[in-house]
Write an enzyme that holds these catalytic residues in place. Sequence first.
Site, mmCIF file in Angstrom:
data_model
loop_
_atom_site.group_PDB
_atom_site.id
_atom_site.type_symbol
_atom_site.label_atom_id
_atom_site.label_comp_id
_atom_site.label_asym_id
_atom_site.label_seq_id
_atom_site.Cartn_x
_atom_site.Cartn_y
_atom_site.Cartn_z
ATOM 1 C CG HIS A 87 -0.215 0.118 2.527
ATOM 2 N ND1 HIS A 87 0.029 -0.975 3.324
ATOM 3 C CD2 HIS A 87 0.325 1.181 3.180
ATOM 4 C CE1 HIS A 87 0.687 -0.592 4.402
ATOM 5 N NE2 HIS A 87 0.881 0.708 4.350
ATOM 6 C CG HIS A 98 7.257 4.910 1.136
ATOM 7 N ND1 HIS A 98 6.950 6.132 1.708
ATOM 8 C CD2 HIS A 98 7.189 3.996 2.148
ATOM 9 C CE1 HIS A 98 6.724 5.971 2.998
ATOM 10 N NE2 HIS A 98 6.854 4.675 3.297
#
EC number: 3.1.4.-
Length: 289
Positions: free
Chosen positions: A139, A228
Amino acid sequence: MEALRTSYGDTYSDLDSDPDSDRTPPPPSNTDPTQPSNLLPPPLLSLLNPPNSLGTFDYLEHGMASRVRSFPHGEGNYALHVYIPVNIPPATKKELAQFLKRVTPLVPGLHVVNADVPLNNLLRDDQKLEQVAFEREFHISLGRTVPIRVHQKDSILAMLRQKFQTHSRYWIDFNKWEVFVNDDRTRTFLSIEVTAGGLAEITKQIQAVNRIYKLHNLPEFYKDPRPHISIAWALGDIGDLLKRVVAAEMKRFIVVEGSSQKRIFTSKFSGIKCRIGNKHHKICKFQEE
């Protein structure tokens, strides 16, 4: 699994489970070996591990390595997390696994994110390493993970769905290995950062989530967000060590492999999800759907 072990229990344990049975051990059998036996054969080892099991890794003792939430659990509190789900393409998993194999021996205490399995325990089996480390959903966070009260759930979900009711798809380039340390410096993360393709779109989505957080008196995301996905983590602040190891490995990759690729992998934006407690809610719909 317990049922399987019970089915294959020895004679004495079977007797002990029956209150009406004679507790005297049975006499030696004089059964003709040519006659078929009523005893069950030993179980296949594969049956002792459920289909989605990590096998022997299900029984690893993680001890102090287990991750903890960054805020105390309170009655009526629910953890809120808004994020973009990401699945790593199959062709990329092998390359990422090889990167982890080279980095892990040089950095003690690295664990698989979420699974909390020590990476050192996976290095001898490439297939197991790929399965445990990458066969799951990653995620990109669009907001901090924060506690909310029960009366805030419906309002937050309604605002998120209204804001992201339609959205165009776009491509996300994951193009840089990076190291992050959490705010209280109790965890270090090995991550892959988005620095180009998709960055502008994700930044706008973070800003939209921030506005909804602010309306509910929740802490906003970092001022200069760096989208990220996290691949591995370790206890404490070992950021300097991990950065040196990653930089050296990337330099070796460029020199030895002769590659200066601009991206590690690319993923298509697949929507936005919101996790509240243990429930996941789909937020985003696409214009072409």
